[in-house]
Design a protein around this motif. Structure first.
Motif, short mmCIF file in Angstrom:
data_model
loop_
_atom_site.label_atom_id
_atom_site.label_comp_id
_atom_site.label_asym_id
_atom_site.label_seq_id
_atom_site.Cartn_x
_atom_site.Cartn_y
_atom_site.Cartn_z
N LYS A 1 3.74 -2.49 -0.80
CA LYS A 1 3.02 -1.22 -0.71
C LYS A 1 3.54 -0.30 -1.82
CE LYS A 1 2.40 -1.77 4.27
NZ LYS A 1 2.72 -1.24 5.60
N ILE A 2 2.60 0.26 -2.59
CA ILE A 2 2.95 0.98 -3.81
C ILE A 2 2.45 2.42 -3.75
CG2 ILE A 2 2.66 1.06 -6.32
CD1 ILE A 2 2.22 -1.97 -6.23
N SER A 3 3.31 3.37 -4.12
CA SER A 3 2.91 4.76 -4.29
C SER A 3 3.07 5.13 -5.76
CB SER A 3 3.75 5.70 -3.42
OG SER A 3 3.46 5.49 -2.05
N ILE A 4 2.07 5.82 -6.31
CA ILE A 4 2.09 6.21 -7.72
C ILE A 4 2.16 7.73 -7.81
CG2 ILE A 4 0.87 6.13 -9.92
CD1 ILE A 4 -0.51 3.58 -8.94
N LEU A 5 3.30 8.23 -8.28
CA LEU A 5 3.49 9.67 -8.44
C LEU A 5 2.94 10.07 -9.81
CD1 LEU A 5 4.76 12.24 -7.15
CD2 LEU A 5 6.80 11.75 -8.52
N PRO B 1 -6.11 4.57 -13.77
CA PRO B 1 -6.56 3.19 -13.97
C PRO B 1 -5.56 2.16 -13.45
CG PRO B 1 -6.03 4.21 -16.07
CD PRO B 1 -6.03 5.30 -15.05
N LEU B 2 -4.26 2.49 -13.48
CA LEU B 2 -3.26 1.60 -12.90
C LEU B 2 -3.47 1.45 -11.40
CD1 LEU B 2 -0.58 -0.01 -12.93
CD2 LEU B 2 0.61 2.20 -12.70
N ALA B 3 -3.70 2.58 -10.72
CA ALA B 3 -3.95 2.54 -9.28
C ALA B 3 -5.18 1.70 -8.94
CB ALA B 3 -4.10 3.96 -8.73
N HIS C 1 -3.19 -4.61 -3.38
CA HIS C 1 -2.02 -3.81 -3.01
C HIS C 1 -2.48 -2.62 -2.16
CE1 HIS C 1 1.11 -5.68 -5.46
NE2 HIS C 1 0.20 -5.83 -6.40
N SER C 2 -1.64 -2.21 -1.23
CA SER C 2 -1.85 -0.96 -0.51
C SER C 2 -1.34 0.17 -1.39
CB SER C 2 -1.07 -0.98 0.82
OG SER C 2 -1.15 0.28 1.46
N ILE C 3 -2.20 1.15 -1.70
CA ILE C 3 -1.90 2.16 -2.71
C ILE C 3 -1.96 3.57 -2.13
CG2 ILE C 3 -2.64 3.17 -4.91
CD1 ILE C 3 -1.52 0.41 -5.26
N LYS C 4 -0.95 4.38 -2.49
CA LYS C 4 -1.00 5.82 -2.32
C LYS C 4 -0.89 6.45 -3.71
CE LYS C 4 1.44 5.93 2.15
NZ LYS C 4 2.65 6.46 2.84
N LEU D 1 -12.32 6.66 -4.22
CA LEU D 1 -11.93 5.40 -4.85
C LEU D 1 -11.04 4.55 -3.96
CD1 LEU D 1 -11.18 6.70 -8.47
CD2 LEU D 1 -13.04 5.16 -7.81
N GLY D 2 -10.71 5.08 -2.78
CA GLY D 2 -9.85 4.36 -1.86
C GLY D 2 -8.39 4.40 -2.23
N LEU D 3 -7.97 5.46 -2.93
CA LEU D 3 -6.61 5.52 -3.47
C LEU D 3 -5.68 6.40 -2.65
CD1 LEU D 3 -7.44 5.61 -7.29
CD2 LEU D 3 -6.75 3.66 -5.88
N ASN D 4 -6.06 6.80 -1.46
CA ASN D 4 -5.19 7.48 -0.50
C ASN D 4 -4.37 8.59 -1.15
OD1 ASN D 4 -3.93 8.05 1.91
ND2 ASN D 4 -2.70 6.19 1.97
#
Length: 266
Positions: free
Chosen positions: A3-7, A15-17, A25-28, A43-46
């Motif tokens: 599970k990945i979070s992108i700050l 675009p990475l998310a 991957h589960s993305i925040k 986009l479903g990017l939480n």
């Protein structure tokens, strides 16, 4: 899948998310812009509305909870705020990371942590850092702070000049005169390669590492930028030939060897 979070969900982060999400991957994600929240949600990017300064504003606990890999992609903001203390922001973030079950941090840095010289030295990940710009100094100090934590593993990815889609240095340089360092080698990397390298780090579980992310082609600034201007039908760049050019060649062999990554065309 971890599970990945992108700050930071900007030019690279968004675009990475999307790419990571497409690989299940589960993305925040985080943004400082309320106007961007709906787009990220669709986009479903939480998305989470997070701002980091002297204090952290927003639901940082919700953003970091249940995260296995945190990607930190927030650059220093010195162009618009010369007093921005990026290192302090990262140091404020570290205790929050340590509260949760985050195992790994991928820190997006830049090759500005290395100095330029007249010999066009070949720079590897083993080369001592010697940043001369305030941005480079703060990036390096933030990197060191992340590596000092014993509660998570850090990998730093030092990118060269970023380009892709509508973003390219030639759009800024075209038609200008007196541009320095005409013979200096370029150290650029495309958006596609940025995403590819990050995904390889995750896939290969390559942590506690420093990687230089730069395309292996290094033509001179004059040849490359005026060639690009000509191909796009833009005015050429006027370079200052009266002074000795300074620069560096960033070596990328560690990415190719350890991550088994093949770069695209420049």
């Amino acid at each position: 899948m971890p599970k990945i979070s992108i700050l930071g969900c900007g030019w690279l982060g968004l675009p990475l998310a999307k790419s990571l999400l497409s690989k299940n991957h589960s993305i925040k994600t985080s943004t400082t812009s309320p106007e961007k929240m709906e787009k990220l949600e669709n986009l479903g990017l939480n998305p989470f509305l997070i701002s980091i300064s002297d204090v952290i504003e927003g639901d940082i606990s919700g953003f970091l909870n249940d995260t296995e890999i945190l990607i930190v992609d927030i650059p220093p903001n010195l162009r618009t705020n010369e007093n921005d203390d990026f290192t302090a922001k990262i140091k404020n973030l570290i205790p929050e990371i340590e509260k949760f079950s985050i195992l790994k941090v991928l820190y997006v840095s830049a090759t500005s942590v290395y100095d330029d010289d007249e010999s066009f030295s070949i720079i590897t990940e083993e080369t001592p850092e010697n940043p001369v710009t305030e941005s480079g100094k703060q990036l390096l100090n933030a990197e060191k702070a992340l590596f000092e934590s014993k509660k998570f593993q850090t990998t730093s990815l030092r990118f060269g000049g970023l380009y892709g889609e509508e973003r390219h240095p030639i759009y800024y340089l075209s038609g200008k005169t007196g541009i320095a360092n005409p013979e200096a080698p370029i150290n650029l990397i495309g958006l596609y390669d940025c995403i590819g390298i990050i995904e390889k780090i995750i896939e290969k579980d390559a942590w506690n590492q420093v990687f230089n992310g730069v395309n292996p082609q290094h033509p001179s600034r004059k040849d490359y930028y005026n060639g690009k201007a000509s191909s796009l039908g833009l005015p050429l760049v006027g370079f200052d030939e009266s002074k000795i050019s300074v620069g560096k060649i960033i070596d990328n062999k560690k990415v190719e060897k350890i991550l088994d990554y093949k770069y695209g065309e420049l």
